[in-house]
Design a protein around this motif. Sequence first.
Motif, PDB file in Angstrom:
ATOM      1  N   CYS A  41       2.009   2.838   9.487  1.00  0.00           N
ATOM      2  CA  CYS A  41       1.910   2.952   8.035  1.00  0.00           C
ATOM      3  C   CYS A  41       0.446   2.770   7.622  1.00  0.00           C
ATOM      4  N   CYS A  69       5.344   3.660   5.333  1.00  0.00           N
ATOM      5  CA  CYS A  69       6.688   3.133   5.552  1.00  0.00           C
ATOM      6  C   CYS A  69       7.476   3.101   4.240  1.00  0.00           C
ATOM      7  N   CYS A  72       6.515   0.235   1.744  1.00  0.00           N
ATOM      8  CA  CYS A  72       5.288   0.446   0.965  1.00  0.00           C
ATOM      9  C   CYS A  72       5.514   1.526  -0.090  1.00  0.00           C
TER      10      CYS A  72
HETATM   11 ZN   LIG Z   1       3.895   0.001   5.013  1.00  0.00          ZN
END
Ligand SMILES: [Zn+2]
Length: 80
Positions: A41, A69, A72
Amino acid sequence: MKIRIHGNDWHAHDISENVNWCKAHNWKFIRYAKEDDHDHCLICYWTIHKSDDPEVGEAYFYGGSTWLCSECYGQFIKEA
Ligand SMILES: [Zn+2]
């Protein structure tokens, strides 16, 4: 200001540049399909790889090599 991602604390100023960059792009939610490989990520470095666990096996993708990800994306990118 601290932000919790996958159980780890991050300082908002450490990730704000990447968050702002990510907000400016359109992400596509896909299932990670590459065998014997992984990516990270862009914001929290969470490992994304082929898995039946959606937390690691599904993520947001942009531009051919950049991953974000789900956590997030949900925290920083998703429109309220
Ligand atoms: Zn993330």
